[in-house]
Write a protein that holds these residues in place. Structure first.
Motif, PDB file in Angstrom:
ATOM      1  N   LEU A   1       0.851  -1.293  -0.120  1.00 51.62           N
ATOM      2  CA  LEU A   1      -0.040  -0.072   0.298  1.00 51.62           C
ATOM      3  C   LEU A   1       0.973   1.348  -0.004  1.00 51.62           C
ATOM      4  O   LEU A   1       1.834   1.285   0.582  1.00 51.62           O
TER       5      LEU A   1
ATOM      6  N   LEU B   1      -6.663  -3.686   2.211  1.00 46.90           N
ATOM      7  CA  LEU B   1      -7.853  -2.729   2.205  1.00 46.90           C
ATOM      8  C   LEU B   1      -8.963  -3.567   2.442  1.00 46.90           C
ATOM      9  O   LEU B   1      -9.176  -4.282   1.688  1.00 46.90           O
TER      10      LEU B   1
ATOM     11  N   ILE C   1     -13.743   2.210   1.310  1.00 48.64           N
ATOM     12  CA  ILE C   1     -12.808   1.782   1.968  1.00 48.64           C
ATOM     13  C   ILE C   1     -13.133   1.541   3.530  1.00 48.64           C
ATOM     14  O   ILE C   1     -13.318   2.862   4.005  1.00 48.64           O
TER      15      ILE C   1
ATOM     16  N   ARG D   1      -8.033   0.016   6.684  1.00 50.36           N
ATOM     17  CA  ARG D   1      -6.718  -0.087   6.129  1.00 50.36           C
ATOM     18  C   ARG D   1      -5.866  -0.276   6.759  1.00 50.36           C
ATOM     19  O   ARG D   1      -5.711   0.071   8.029  1.00 50.36           O
TER      20      ARG D   1
ATOM     21  N   LEU E   1      -6.439   6.443   0.314  1.00 49.83           N
ATOM     22  CA  LEU E   1      -6.687   5.086   0.791  1.00 49.83           C
ATOM     23  C   LEU E   1      -7.363   5.146   2.052  1.00 49.83           C
ATOM     24  O   LEU E   1      -7.490   4.133   2.850  1.00 49.83           O
TER      25      LEU E   1
END
Length: 431
Positions: free
Chosen positions: A11, A35, A42, A45, A374
């Protein structure tokens, strides 16, 4: 797979602007990360082992050594120019008259507009672009086609009807009133529907009369939450043209400012040959500038001052400027941004280049709470890059001592072959 899915791999995300924060502190890197995607967003994470343990029944899509990033955001494009991309040309005005305007004449045909909209979104998805801000043509049909196709795909897009009432072929001109009326009707129909936003879109000052610029300014005042997109100071001969058309204006930017077209939600494409007053006013109001490096080299426009403008505090996004730009790829665009910065004496770090194509462009269009990241709670638009997609890239990446050395060859030499997978709104769109 059901509603939830776990994506695992390496990531890379941004928690700060690497132009103003040391890149080591601006980036979040998880070599064995994951994720959790749920309901198009999302949901979580973190380390892959931890998320697997917390969600043992969720199906996993394992990307191994591939790099998982926010989807690329192209902050300035002309989707109607898809079919004429990479057309040999001279200067901007000649190029518009020779290629652009004849092609845009075709977009009054809904079937043709729909064909090109689908083709454009296919091509950009293949290159890892999940969102874009597009000029359409003067035809409402072109806007309808683009939004309809994006809606089918669940994409977050911004676009608007291009307004021009002079210095264009007769078949490509509207009027101040019809430009206002058509734009307002499209805005009221589409803005805020699903993942669609409307942008008020005067092409640029040379193709709009003062009356039309004022009409667009009035519409923006009525809908200040909308973006307004246009062009600014792309070429020196264009700047001189504007001075002749607006003899009482202080500078190019003043042709917009005097008509209510300068504001924090303004996107000003190119912005290469800016005067001191223009820089100060753009910064003062918090407007966003959009760097289009492949277009700037292809049409011979000049060298955008990335280092100087960012050091002064300007918001900057990155864009292909299809089809003035010669490629649909944001990777190629990042590479060109690096090359242009080198010509101005600055070596942009890979973190800065990737930030421009993700969080930077999201910031330019005012959507950092939704895309370009993210972060949990944001929309699941994701690109997965293969950092060894060709023999040339692979042999260089094997020598890398860290992630940045591994990713930089893909920025400089990568194309659609480097795009291993794309997720749009939590759904697989490629790979």
């Amino acid at each position: 797979m059901g509603t939830d899915v776990l994506l695992t791999g390496r990531l890379l995300d941004f928690i700060a602007d690497p132009f103003t924060t040391p890149w080591e502190d601006a980036c979040l890197i998880e070599d064995h990360g994951a994720l959790l995607i749920r309901g198009g967003k999302i949901a979580a994470r973190g380390p892959a082992d931890s998320l697997r343990a917390q969600h043992p029944d969720v199906a996993e899509v394992a990307y191994g050594e591939a790099l998982i990033l926010p989807g690329f955001i192209d902050a300035h494009v002309h989707f109607p120019q898809t079919a004429m991309i990479a057309s040999w040309g001279k200067r901007l005005i000649d190029w518009l008259n020779t290629y652009t305007f004849p092609e845009e004449m075709r977009f009054g045909d809904p079937a043709y507009a729909a064909e090109i909209a689908a083709r454009y979104l296919d091509l950009t998805t293949a290159h890892g672009t999940t969102s874009m801000v597009s000029f359409c043509t003067i035809h409402p049909e072109s806007v309808e086609a683009f939004f309809t196709e994006a809606q089918k795909r669940g994409q977050r897009v911004v676009a608007g009807k291009t307004c021009m009432d002079r210095n264009a072929p007769e078949g490509l001109q509207d009027t101040a009133q019809s430009g206002y009326d058509d734009s307002k009707a499209l805005l009221e129909k589409w803005h805020g529907v699903d993942r669609i936003s409307y942008a008020i879109t005067p092409r640029f000052s040379p193709t709009s009369t003062p009356d039309q610029l004022s009409a667009m300014g009035a519409l923006w005042a009525e809908h200040p939450d909308c973006l307004m997109q246009t062009h600014l100071s792309e070429q020196v001969d264009e700047v001189e043209w504007v001075k002749g058309l607006f003899p009482n204006a202080r500078d190019y930017l003043d042709t917009y400012e005097a008509h209510g077209l300068l504001g924090a939600n303004g996107l000003y494409g190119h912005s290469i040959h800016l005067e001191t007053r223009e820089k100060h006013r753009l910064l003062e109001v918090g407007a966003a500038l959009v760097h289009c490096p492949t277009s700037n080299t292809f049409i011979g426009s000049g060298l955008f001052d990335m280092a100087g403008l960012k050091a002064d505090g300007h918001r900057v996004g990155l864009a292909t400027d299809t089809g003035g730009g010669s490629n649909f790829s944001m990777l190629r665009t990042m590479g060109a941004a690096y090359e242009l910065a080198q010509l101005r004496g600055t070596a942009l770090h890979p973190a800065q280049l990737l930030w421009l194509a993700t969080a930077g462009s999201a910031g330019a269009i005012g959507m950092t709470d939704r895309i370009g990241t993210l972060a949990p709670g944001t929309e699941a638009d994701i690109v997965v890059l293969d950092l060894a997609s060709t023999p040339a890239i692979a042999q260089r990446a094997t020598r890398a001592s860290d992630l940045w050395e591994a990713v930089f060859p893909t920025i400089m030499m990568g194309d659609d072959r480097a795009v291993k997978a794309v997720w749009i709104g939590g759904q697989p769109a490629l790979g």
